[in-house]
Scaffold this active site. Structure first.
Site, short mmCIF file in Angstrom:
data_model
loop_
_atom_site.label_atom_id
_atom_site.label_comp_id
_atom_site.label_asym_id
_atom_site.label_seq_id
_atom_site.Cartn_x
_atom_site.Cartn_y
_atom_site.Cartn_z
N SER A 170 0.81 -1.15 0.05
CA SER A 170 0.01 -0.09 0.00
C SER A 170 0.81 1.07 -0.11
O SER A 170 1.54 1.39 -0.93
CB SER A 170 -1.03 -0.02 1.16
OG SER A 170 -2.07 0.83 0.92
N ASP A 186 -6.27 -3.68 -1.58
CA ASP A 186 -5.22 -3.23 -0.62
C ASP A 186 -4.29 -4.54 0.01
O ASP A 186 -5.13 -5.45 0.38
CB ASP A 186 -5.67 -2.58 0.40
CG ASP A 186 -4.67 -1.90 1.07
OD1 ASP A 186 -3.67 -2.34 1.69
OD2 ASP A 186 -4.88 -0.41 1.24
#
Length: 276
Positions: free
Chosen positions: A44, A160
Site C-alpha cells: 500500500s 489493498d
C-alpha cells in the site's frame, strides 16, 4: 573456495495511508549512513514510497514529491466511480504515481529489485507483483476496499495488500534478502487516534467512510503485522501516535519522525551487518 557472496539487505515497508510518509525519513537516514538497500518490498503506502525510491535511489527526490502534497492536490485525485466496487476510479492517482516514477515503467526498469503486495478480493490470497506496469501494480496495492474500485490484473480482482500482508517481511525474504529491515508505521489501534478523531469522539459525531474503511483494515490486520515483524532482523517503528491516516499535510513532521526512529536503529543495523 570461491569468493563469498555479498549478503543482500532487504527493506520491507508497511501500509498506513498518510503515515507511510514516515518511510521517507527512514530511507533518508539509511542512505545517509551508507546502509545498502538491495531489495525492497512494500504494501500500500509503503509500496508507493518503495517504488519511487527503487526508481531513483535518492531519498531527496522522494521527499520532494511528498512535501508537494496538499489538500488541493489530494482533492484533484478524486475521480468518482459509478462502478459497484468502490467510490473512486483510481485513474487520476495512477497518473500521479506515473509522474513520480518517471512514466508508466516496467518493473525491469527499476534500479533496485522491487515488489508490491495486493490481495485477491475473491480468494483472500496474497498477490506479490514483480512484473509488468509498476503504476498498475501500485494502484492495486493501495486499493482500500470500498474507497477505490477494485483493480483488475489478468483474471483477478485486487485490493489493498494490507489485508493479507501489512508488513511484507516474508516477501523480502523470498526475494533473496539475507538481512531484513522492516519499517512499520502502524501503531497500536488506540495510539492511532489523531487529534481530529479525539475531537469527533468527544463530540459524539459519526466517523466518515474513509476512517471506517482504514480502521477496519488496521484493526483486523494488527496481529498479522506484529507476527510478521518477528522474522525481521531490525524493526523500525516511528512514533506516529496521534497522526491520522489522512494527515497528508503533516508530511514534514512524519518524515522527521521516520528520521528519528531510523537514527536510533542505526547502531544495531551496523552491528548486525558486521556480524554477517
Amino acid at each position: 573456495m570461491g569468493p563469498r557472496r555479498k549478503k543482500k539487505v532487504g527493506l520491507a515497508l508497511s501500509g498506513g495511508a498518510a503515515r507511510g510518509l514516515a518511510h521517507i525519513g527512514v530511507l533518508d537516514v539509511l542512505q545517509r549512513e551508507g546502509i545498502p538497500i538491495d531489495i525492497i518490498a512494500g504494501t500500500s503506502a509503503g509500496a508507493i514510497i518503495g517504488a519511487v525510491y527503487a526508481c531513483c535511489r535518492d531519498s531527496d527526490i522522494v521527499k520532494k514529491h511528498a512535501l508537494s502534497i496538499d489538500w488541493k492536490k489530494m482533492a484533484s485525485l478524486f475521480d468518482l466511480s459509478f462502478r459497484m466496487s468502490g467510490l473512486l476510479k483510481g485513474g487520476k492517482i495512477e497518473k500521479l504515481l506515473a509522474e513520480y516514477i518517471g512514466g508508466d515503467i516496467d518493473f525491469s526498469k527499476l534500479k533496485i529489485p522491487f515488489s508490491c503486495v495486493a490481495t485477491d478480493i475473491d480468494t483472500g490470497e496474497e498477490i506479490v507483483i514483480t512484473t509488468g506496469s509498476v503504476t498498475e501494480a501500485l494502484r492495486a496495492s493501495i486499493s482500500v476496499p470500498g474507497i477505490f474500485s477494485v483493480a483488475k490484473r489478468g483474471d483477478r480482482y485486487l485490493v489493498d495488500g494490507g489485508l493479507t500482508t501489512p508488513v511484507p517481511v516474508d516477501t523480502v525474504k523470498q526475494m533473496g534478502a539475507d538481512f531484513i529491515i522492516a519499517v512499520n508505521v502502524n501503531p497500536r489501534v488506540t495510539d492511532r487516534i489523531s487529534q481530529s478523531t479525539e475531537k469527533r469522539i468527544k463530540a459524539r459525531k459519526e466517523p466518515n467512510i474513509f476512517h471506517v474503511m482504514m480502521q477496519s483494515i488496521y484493526i483486523t490486520t494488527y496481529t498479522v503485522a506484529r507476527n510478521s515483524l518477528a522474522d525481521a532482523d531490525i524493526v523500525i517503528e516511528p512514533d506516529l501516535k496521534g497522526i491520522g491516516a489522512a494527515d497528508f499535510q503533516k508530511a514534514g513532521e512524519m518524515i522527521l519522525m521516520g528520521q528519528e526512529a531510523a537514527a536510533d536503529a542505526i547502531p544495531g543495523i551496523k552491528r548486525k551487518l558486521k556480524e554477517i
